[in-house]
Design an enzyme around this catalytic site. Structure first.
Site, PDB file in Angstrom:
ATOM      1  N   GLN A  54       0.817  -1.217   0.000  1.00  0.00           N
ATOM      2  CA  GLN A  54       0.000   0.000   0.000  1.00  0.00           C
ATOM      3  C   GLN A  54       0.850   1.266   0.000  1.00  0.00           C
ATOM      4  O   GLN A  54       0.305   2.371   0.098  1.00  0.00           O
ATOM      5  CB  GLN A  54      -0.930   0.002   1.213  1.00  0.00           C
ATOM      6  CG  GLN A  54      -1.980  -1.095   1.209  1.00  0.00           C
ATOM      7  CD  GLN A  54      -3.028  -0.928   0.127  1.00  0.00           C
ATOM      8  OE1 GLN A  54      -3.173   0.135  -0.471  1.00  0.00           O
ATOM      9  NE2 GLN A  54      -3.785  -1.986  -0.145  1.00  0.00           N
ATOM     10  N   SER A 104       2.992  -5.314  -4.967  1.00  0.00           N
ATOM     11  CA  SER A 104       2.384  -5.759  -6.218  1.00  0.00           C
ATOM     12  C   SER A 104       1.955  -4.552  -7.044  1.00  0.00           C
ATOM     13  O   SER A 104       1.407  -3.585  -6.505  1.00  0.00           O
ATOM     14  CB  SER A 104       1.162  -6.639  -5.932  1.00  0.00           C
ATOM     15  OG  SER A 104       0.512  -7.005  -7.130  1.00  0.00           O
ATOM     16  N   HIS A 155      -0.493  -4.128  -9.104  1.00  0.00           N
ATOM     17  CA  HIS A 155      -1.915  -3.890  -9.360  1.00  0.00           C
ATOM     18  C   HIS A 155      -2.496  -2.844  -8.399  1.00  0.00           C
ATOM     19  O   HIS A 155      -3.632  -2.403  -8.565  1.00  0.00           O
ATOM     20  CB  HIS A 155      -2.712  -5.193  -9.308  1.00  0.00           C
ATOM     21  CG  HIS A 155      -3.011  -5.710  -7.941  1.00  0.00           C
ATOM     22  ND1 HIS A 155      -4.184  -5.426  -7.277  1.00  0.00           N
ATOM     23  CD2 HIS A 155      -2.303  -6.513  -7.105  1.00  0.00           C
ATOM     24  CE1 HIS A 155      -4.195  -6.030  -6.105  1.00  0.00           C
ATOM     25  NE2 HIS A 155      -3.054  -6.693  -5.972  1.00  0.00           N
ATOM     26  N   THR A 188       9.542 -20.470 -14.835  1.00  0.00           N
ATOM     27  CA  THR A 188       9.982 -19.712 -15.999  1.00  0.00           C
ATOM     28  C   THR A 188       9.701 -18.226 -15.801  1.00  0.00           C
ATOM     29  O   THR A 188       8.560 -17.843 -15.515  1.00  0.00           O
ATOM     30  CB  THR A 188       9.248 -20.199 -17.264  1.00  0.00           C
ATOM     31  OG1 THR A 188       9.505 -21.582 -17.446  1.00  0.00           O
ATOM     32  CG2 THR A 188       9.708 -19.420 -18.492  1.00  0.00           C
ATOM     33  N   CYS A 243      -9.144  -8.966   0.980  1.00  0.00           N
ATOM     34  CA  CYS A 243      -8.742 -10.347   1.294  1.00  0.00           C
ATOM     35  C   CYS A 243      -9.099 -10.748   2.717  1.00  0.00           C
ATOM     36  O   CYS A 243      -8.701 -11.814   3.178  1.00  0.00           O
ATOM     37  CB  CYS A 243      -7.245 -10.525   1.054  1.00  0.00           C
ATOM     38  SG  CYS A 243      -6.743 -10.218  -0.648  1.00  0.00           S
TER      39      CYS A 243
END
Length: 373
Positions: free
Chosen positions: A178, A196, A198, A234, A320
């Site tokens: 955040q 992250s 997003h 990968t 979440c």
């Protein structure tokens, strides 16, 4: 509909999406392959890591790409716990942490680790004196979020890092999900940083763990070569490139966006203070992007649903979190269970307008008035 849940997710910026598509189309090789397409992909991956690390003030070889902040948090916490278990099994954290942190800690408790939670001051910051009291020679990890997801409280990360210098066996992790892309950050003295893109107009499914040089982690995913030995799989070049672009755009516009949201924050707080039923849970130490409030006589979910009916999208807690339970963050700061059961979070961005904020306040007024009648 007016979207006021940017702390949960942000719409992907068109430039970020374009960078993802371009990278996915132009680089067909596996970055681990030794043929020319693989070498080219590896070089582009390295460039992304160099840009990201430069913006964050860390080193390129300290960047670990993950599937999101939840994986990054789990790798940091479980990786440290397993790697340094012979030095101790004591961990310190807070009641303000995201479930990706608290859940990982609960798992470790089931394995015999000991977790202590720091006392929280009235302004939402951690009690540094209590930290000093809790620290032991067998403390191997302190995990404190840079900014919590429900109240938006910014923690004294630099001060915590300074205290931990006296404990060489203890590592410092901060969930900066955040914070990164919203405010200026300083990771000096921090061993592990997770976030992250997003949360700042990047793509879902991408995350980063910064693991400082000299810090070892036991992997939680085994097998398969990658860019680092701590995280198999990968390398997803297009995700790395998209994260690079999202972070670049966030830093280029950091001050302008911060100032815009600060004005919105002032406006909404001034309006909310006019309601005797409303308690503002976010404190003076909260960053302006988040305003958490409780409304007397309401439960969180019915209040959220009533506001959605009027066209305003907010969140009861972190997206979440377990529904229909008290907000751990609000309870820790307010010590008021009713407030923790009746809270909602509005979170803003540079896309939010003052007109939308004032309209939200009017909608809240109507919900309160209609229920009272």
């Amino acid at each position: 509909m007016v979207y006021l849940d940017y702390a949960a997710n942000t719409p992907c910026d068109e430039q970020v999406l374009e960078s993802f598509v371009t990278a996915a189309r132009d680089y067909i090789g596996n970055p681990n392959s030794l043929h020319q397409p693989g070498v080219m992909a590896n070089q582009r991956m390295s460039k992304a890591s160099e840009t990201i690390s430069s913006l964050l003030g860390v080193k390129p070889n300290e960047i670990i790409y993950t599937s999101g902040a939840s994986e990054a948090n789990n790798l940091a916490i479980k990786g440290i716990a397993r790697q340094y278990r012979h030095s101790g099994k004591h961990i310190i954290s807070t009641a303000l942490e995201h479930s990706a942190v608290s859940g990982a800690l609960s798992y470790l408790v089931s394995l015999g680790y000991e977790v202590d939670l720091l006392d929280i001051n009235q302004d939402g910051t951690v009690d540094l004196d209590h930290l000093k009291e809790l620290l032991r020679n067998d403390t191997i990890l302190v995990s404190v979020g840079y900014v919590d997801s429900e109240l938006g409280v910014k923690q004294p990360i630099t001060e915590i890092a300074e205290i931990l210098k006296a404990y060489p066996n203890c590592h410092f992790h901060t969930d900066a999900t955040q914070a990164v892309g919203k405010i200026e950050v300083d990771f000096t003295g921090v061993d592990l940083v997770s976030f992250s893109p997003h949360k700042f107009f990047g793509l879902n499914g991408a995350g980063i763990l910064v693991r400082k040089e000299g810090v070892k982690l036991e992997p939680i995913i085994h097998g398969g070569a990658s860019t680092t030995e701590e995280r198999s799989g990968t390398p997803v070049l297009a995700m790395a490139v998209a994260t690079e672009k999202a972070l670049q755009l966030a830093y280029e516009n950091l001050e302008e966006r911060y100032n815009h949201v600060t004005e919105l924050n002032k406006a909404v707080r001034e309006e909310l203070k006019k309601f005797k039923e409303v308690r503002i849970n976010s404190t003076e130490e909260s960053i302006p992007y988040t305003v958490n409030l409780s409304v007397k006589g309401f439960k969180s979910e019915p209040l959220r649903a009533a506001l959605e009916e009027k066209g305003f999208l907010v969140s009861p807690k972190s997206a979440c979190s377990v529904p229909n339970t008290p907000s751990r963050a609000v309870l820790a700061v307010s010590r008021d269970r009713k407030a923790a059961l009746s809270c909602i979070r509005i979170s803003m961005s540079h896309l939010t307008t003052k007109e939308e904020i004032l309209a939200f306040v009017e909608a809240l007024k109507q919900v309160i008035t209609n229920t009272a009648n």
